[in-house]
Write a protein that holds these residues in place. Structure first.
Motif, mmCIF file in Angstrom:
data_model
loop_
_atom_site.group_PDB
_atom_site.id
_atom_site.type_symbol
_atom_site.label_atom_id
_atom_site.label_comp_id
_atom_site.label_asym_id
_atom_site.label_seq_id
_atom_site.Cartn_x
_atom_site.Cartn_y
_atom_site.Cartn_z
ATOM 1 N N LEU A 164 -36.188 28.324 -123.472
ATOM 2 C CA LEU A 164 -35.686 29.697 -123.596
ATOM 3 C C LEU A 164 -36.777 30.657 -124.049
ATOM 4 C CD1 LEU A 164 -32.224 29.053 -125.280
ATOM 5 C CD2 LEU A 164 -32.688 29.539 -122.881
ATOM 6 N N SER A 165 -37.704 30.202 -124.873
ATOM 7 C CA SER A 165 -38.829 31.033 -125.311
ATOM 8 C C SER A 165 -40.059 30.151 -125.491
ATOM 9 C CB SER A 165 -38.494 31.770 -126.598
ATOM 10 O OG SER A 165 -38.190 30.865 -127.611
ATOM 11 N N PRO A 166 -40.737 29.826 -124.406
ATOM 12 C CA PRO A 166 -41.816 28.838 -124.469
ATOM 13 C C PRO A 166 -43.129 29.346 -125.048
ATOM 14 C CG PRO A 166 -41.583 29.658 -122.242
ATOM 15 C CD PRO A 166 -40.471 30.266 -123.054
ATOM 16 N N GLU A 167 -43.279 30.646 -125.263
ATOM 17 C CA GLU A 167 -44.583 31.177 -125.650
ATOM 18 C C GLU A 167 -44.984 30.849 -127.078
ATOM 19 O OE1 GLU A 167 -42.882 34.600 -124.635
ATOM 20 O OE2 GLU A 167 -43.183 34.236 -122.521
ATOM 21 N N ASN A 168 -44.163 31.191 -128.041
ATOM 22 C CA ASN A 168 -44.558 31.081 -129.432
ATOM 23 C C ASN A 168 -43.524 30.252 -130.192
ATOM 24 O OD1 ASN A 168 -45.912 31.454 -131.795
ATOM 25 N ND2 ASN A 168 -45.498 33.623 -131.973
ATOM 26 N N ILE A 169 -43.879 28.993 -130.473
ATOM 27 C CA ILE A 169 -42.966 28.084 -131.159
ATOM 28 C C ILE A 169 -43.568 27.728 -132.514
ATOM 29 C CG2 ILE A 169 -41.842 25.834 -131.090
ATOM 30 C CD1 ILE A 169 -41.964 26.023 -128.020
ATOM 31 N N LEU A 170 -42.820 28.025 -133.561
ATOM 32 C CA LEU A 170 -43.250 27.712 -134.929
ATOM 33 C C LEU A 170 -42.319 26.663 -135.503
ATOM 34 C CD1 LEU A 170 -43.687 31.392 -136.152
ATOM 35 C CD2 LEU A 170 -45.480 29.882 -135.334
ATOM 36 N N THR A 171 -42.880 25.598 -136.070
ATOM 37 C CA THR A 171 -42.076 24.528 -136.648
ATOM 38 C C THR A 171 -42.364 24.429 -138.137
ATOM 39 O OG1 THR A 171 -42.194 23.326 -134.558
ATOM 40 C CG2 THR A 171 -41.493 22.093 -136.486
ATOM 41 N N TYR A 172 -41.309 24.414 -138.920
ATOM 42 C CA TYR A 172 -41.415 24.329 -140.372
ATOM 43 C C TYR A 172 -40.521 23.212 -140.888
ATOM 44 C CZ TYR A 172 -43.324 29.079 -140.206
ATOM 45 O OH TYR A 172 -44.089 30.188 -139.935
ATOM 46 N N ASP A 173 -40.858 22.702 -142.050
ATOM 47 C CA ASP A 173 -39.988 21.819 -142.795
ATOM 48 C C ASP A 173 -39.319 22.673 -143.875
ATOM 49 O OD1 ASP A 173 -40.322 19.028 -145.002
ATOM 50 O OD2 ASP A 173 -38.908 19.270 -143.377
ATOM 51 N N GLU A 174 -38.117 22.345 -144.244
ATOM 52 C CA GLU A 174 -37.404 23.162 -145.220
ATOM 53 C C GLU A 174 -38.177 23.310 -146.527
ATOM 54 O OE1 GLU A 174 -32.945 23.299 -146.884
ATOM 55 O OE2 GLU A 174 -34.134 21.581 -147.498
ATOM 56 N N LYS A 190 -45.160 41.283 -135.874
ATOM 57 C CA LYS A 190 -44.992 41.514 -134.439
ATOM 58 C C LYS A 190 -46.359 41.452 -133.781
ATOM 59 C CE LYS A 190 -40.666 42.807 -134.838
ATOM 60 N NZ LYS A 190 -39.598 42.000 -134.483
ATOM 61 N N SER A 191 -46.386 41.037 -132.547
ATOM 62 C CA SER A 191 -47.614 40.987 -131.783
ATOM 63 C C SER A 191 -47.359 41.614 -130.421
ATOM 64 C CB SER A 191 -48.069 39.536 -131.617
ATOM 65 O OG SER A 191 -49.163 39.463 -130.751
ATOM 66 N N PHE A 192 -48.386 42.229 -129.888
ATOM 67 C CA PHE A 192 -48.250 42.810 -128.554
ATOM 68 C C PHE A 192 -48.156 41.730 -127.489
ATOM 69 C CE2 PHE A 192 -50.510 46.334 -130.731
ATOM 70 C CZ PHE A 192 -49.508 47.273 -130.604
ATOM 71 N N PHE A 193 -48.691 40.562 -127.775
ATOM 72 C CA PHE A 193 -48.756 39.503 -126.784
ATOM 73 C C PHE A 193 -47.555 38.572 -126.825
ATOM 74 C CE2 PHE A 193 -53.119 40.580 -128.091
ATOM 75 C CZ PHE A 193 -53.529 41.182 -126.904
ATOM 76 N N ASP A 194 -46.942 38.420 -127.979
ATOM 77 C CA ASP A 194 -45.789 37.534 -128.111
ATOM 78 C C ASP A 194 -44.504 38.322 -127.931
ATOM 79 O OD1 ASP A 194 -47.475 35.434 -128.708
ATOM 80 O OD2 ASP A 194 -47.355 35.776 -130.872
ATOM 81 N N LYS A 195 -43.700 37.881 -126.994
ATOM 82 C CA LYS A 195 -42.424 38.551 -126.770
ATOM 83 C C LYS A 195 -41.338 38.001 -127.686
ATOM 84 C CE LYS A 195 -43.514 39.557 -122.020
ATOM 85 N NZ LYS A 195 -43.233 39.286 -120.626
#
Length: 105
Positions: free
Chosen positions: A40-50, A67-72
């Motif tokens: 659904l949003s392949p560009e910017n994926i951030l993974t965190y642990d609680e 916000k970034s101009f490049f990341d939607k």
């Protein structure tokens, strides 16, 4: 809305910004994450642990608000989520940030 695994292909998930994946079958959770939600949003994926978020909640909220101009869109995956993170997720939901999809596992 609760959606069972076998109903996922019938639903349009692009309009949803918040997902909760839970259960004993971690393989099925990973499959759903990789095949259904990540595309659904392949560009910017951030993974965190609680634990990372609880220790550095200010940094986490800054990452969300940047916000970034490049990341939607940003897809934020929080693993091992419990009720300790409830305040932070409520804060994200009340801000109504449109370009963020949040997944709690």
């Amino acid at each position: 809305m609760i959606i069972k695994f076998f109903e996922l292909k019938k639903k349009n998930l692009k309009n949803n910004n918040f997902f909760l994946l839970y259960g004993n079958n971690s393989g099925l959770i990973e499959e759903t994450l990789n095949n259904t939600i990540k595309p659904l949003s392949p560009e910017n994926i951030l993974t965190y642990d609680e634990n990372e978020i609880i220790k550095n909640s200010e940094n986490f909220l800054e990452d969300i608000n940047n916000k970034s101009f490049f990341d939607k869109e940003k897809l934020i995956i929080i693993r091992r989520a419990t009720d300790k993170i409830l305040k932070i997720t409520e804060e994200i939901i009340t801000k109504e940030i449109e370009d963020i999809k949040l997944v709690l596992i």
